[in-house]
Design an enzyme around this catalytic site. Sequence first.
Site, PDB file in Angstrom:
ATOM      1  CD  GLU A 277      -2.918  -1.111   0.133  1.00 15.60           C
ATOM      2  OE1 GLU A 277      -3.244  -0.005  -0.343  1.00 15.60           O
ATOM      3  OE2 GLU A 277      -3.374  -2.180  -0.300  1.00 15.60           O
ATOM      4  CD1 TRP A 280      -0.961  -0.777  -4.188  1.00 13.56           C
ATOM      5  CD2 TRP A 280      -1.345   0.427  -6.032  1.00 13.56           C
ATOM      6  NE1 TRP A 280      -1.476  -1.622  -5.148  1.00 13.56           N
ATOM      7  CE2 TRP A 280      -1.720  -0.915  -6.287  1.00 13.56           C
ATOM      8  CE3 TRP A 280      -1.486   1.367  -7.047  1.00 13.56           C
ATOM      9  CZ2 TRP A 280      -2.233  -1.326  -7.515  1.00 13.56           C
ATOM     10  CZ3 TRP A 280      -2.002   0.956  -8.279  1.00 13.56           C
ATOM     11  CH2 TRP A 280      -2.370  -0.383  -8.500  1.00 13.56           C
ATOM     12  CD1 TRP A 309     -17.898  11.477 -19.648  1.00 10.56           C
ATOM     13  CD2 TRP A 309     -18.297   9.545 -18.610  1.00 10.56           C
ATOM     14  NE1 TRP A 309     -16.699  10.830 -19.520  1.00 10.56           N
ATOM     15  CE2 TRP A 309     -16.912   9.638 -18.877  1.00 10.56           C
ATOM     16  CE3 TRP A 309     -18.774   8.400 -17.951  1.00 10.56           C
ATOM     17  CZ2 TRP A 309     -16.008   8.645 -18.523  1.00 10.56           C
ATOM     18  CZ3 TRP A 309     -17.883   7.419 -17.594  1.00 10.56           C
ATOM     19  CH2 TRP A 309     -16.521   7.534 -17.880  1.00 10.56           C
ATOM     20  CG  ASN A 344      -8.601   1.428  -0.617  1.00  8.03           C
ATOM     21  OD1 ASN A 344      -8.590   2.507  -1.198  1.00  8.03           O
ATOM     22  ND2 ASN A 344      -8.130   0.318  -1.168  1.00  8.03           N
ATOM     23  CD1 TRP A 362     -13.383   9.288 -15.691  1.00 11.29           C
ATOM     24  CD2 TRP A 362     -12.061  10.225 -14.156  1.00 11.29           C
ATOM     25  NE1 TRP A 362     -12.331   9.870 -16.362  1.00 11.29           N
ATOM     26  CE2 TRP A 362     -11.494  10.457 -15.435  1.00 11.29           C
ATOM     27  CE3 TRP A 362     -11.395  10.721 -13.033  1.00 11.29           C
ATOM     28  CZ2 TRP A 362     -10.310  11.164 -15.629  1.00 11.29           C
ATOM     29  CZ3 TRP A 362     -10.214  11.426 -13.223  1.00 11.29           C
ATOM     30  CH2 TRP A 362      -9.686  11.643 -14.502  1.00 11.29           C
ATOM     31  CD1 TRP A 385     -11.816   9.243  -7.059  1.00  8.86           C
ATOM     32  CD2 TRP A 385     -13.518   8.593  -8.363  1.00  8.86           C
ATOM     33  NE1 TRP A 385     -12.965   9.303  -6.319  1.00  8.86           N
ATOM     34  CE2 TRP A 385     -14.026   8.927  -7.087  1.00  8.86           C
ATOM     35  CE3 TRP A 385     -14.406   8.168  -9.343  1.00  8.86           C
ATOM     36  CZ2 TRP A 385     -15.382   8.828  -6.774  1.00  8.86           C
ATOM     37  CZ3 TRP A 385     -15.756   8.076  -9.031  1.00  8.86           C
ATOM     38  CH2 TRP A 385     -16.241   8.399  -7.763  1.00  8.86           C
TER      39      TRP A 385
END
Length: 474
Positions: A277, A280, A309, A344, A362, A385
């Site tokens: 993590e 990341w 969208w 998360n 998004w 996202w």
Amino acid sequence: MTTHLVWFRADLRIHDNLALAAACRDKNAVVIGLFIATPQQWEAHAMAPRQAAFLWQNLQALHAALAQRGIPLYLRETGTFDDSLPLLKAFCEEHQVDALFYNYQYELNEHRRDLNVERGLEGKVVCQGFDDSVLLPPGSVTTGSGEMYKVFTPFSNAFIRRLQEGLPECVHAPNTREGGALSEPPALTPFNYPQEKVDDALFPAGEQAALTRLRQFCQQKAAGYPDARDFPALDATSRLSACLALGVLSPRQCLHRLLAEQPGALTGGPGAVWLNELIWRDFYRHLLIAWPKLSRHKPFIGWTEKVRWQQSDNHFQAWREGKTGYPIVDAAMRQMNETGWMHNRLRMITASFLVKDLLIDWRRGERYFMTQLIDGDYAANNGGWQWAASTGTDAAPYFRIFNPTTQGEKFDAQGDFIRRWLPELRNIAGKAVHQPWAWAEKQGVKLDYPRPIVDHKAARAATLAAYEAARKTH
């Protein structure tokens, strides 16, 4: 007399602060600190009022800690990043500053601000920047051809190899300056930005609270993190993200404490998943430098810009308020709206629902999250996202679409988390809470809870068609 200025930004700590440590190495130098509040810039970047309140709390803690070491911290306010240069010029002249020390930020606006400052002070003030908010500097972990990785797993493997060769060191907090502690440090005047109360039990301010939580997590929960991290009803995550976002804690402190408690983390043993993590977190920062367009709200995968969208404000409002009729989605959104934090796994579920079930851009979700999150961090928020929307590097394939009902059944099987945040469903026992209207019809009960605003199966088909049409157009 030499004067060193430390420009604090997202690094509100005295321990393991590379810029602060460098400024204090000359024992004969006068060291002063400065924080520049930029409310108009914060508003443009959608900073959450809760994060602003947490920032203020930690600024006060930093102010006191520095004063104990004989270092005054000044607070100045201006509008935007563009206004920082004239303010800094005037401040440096007023205090006869010889050298400016600061820790890099990697978002595009912040990067440009720093370049402008360096150019503007050239020949007058020596500027020194440091890669402080990452474990390894951007550009230092690359493919064999010297390029930034586009896929996380090979990046992580290369990253771990680098760590195995030598760990980034933590630096000590500075010693008290020769003049001793300050009896009357400069007063901090609150900045002009909305603030919203922070739950001190969930997010205590200050370095010591962050270090205590880090130690407890690494001792008690890091080993079991892989098995428990996906279940929001459990208190199984570190909840350190708010401190990392403001730099109350450094990633190096996290790494060293993890290895002190879980020495096998670097070789795949207990603690390895939480280490991933942290990697990341670095990955998303490295990407911002390699592809600046990510800071301009552009998708990494170009053809996804062609997705058509939906513009349903009613659907977007239902999602924001936690009234979609899908319990796990609604519980998660209400958790964030009330506390400023979301688990998360739930961030993935709610993001997937907005993009893949409601077919809403998004970027609208990304911005809304920033307006609410106490741990708002552009690199991580944008990366998450884009992953969920299948628009980013190493993202979920566009045809991977979470079923919100089965996600709830899998990660909150008995509905404990759902009932906590959706009190209108508290009388529905066990697994039935995941499909409350089916339960209500069987029981002949009327619910004060919305029916699903979309049919998942039909929404999935529409989303696949929209993405496939965009891909063919490109």
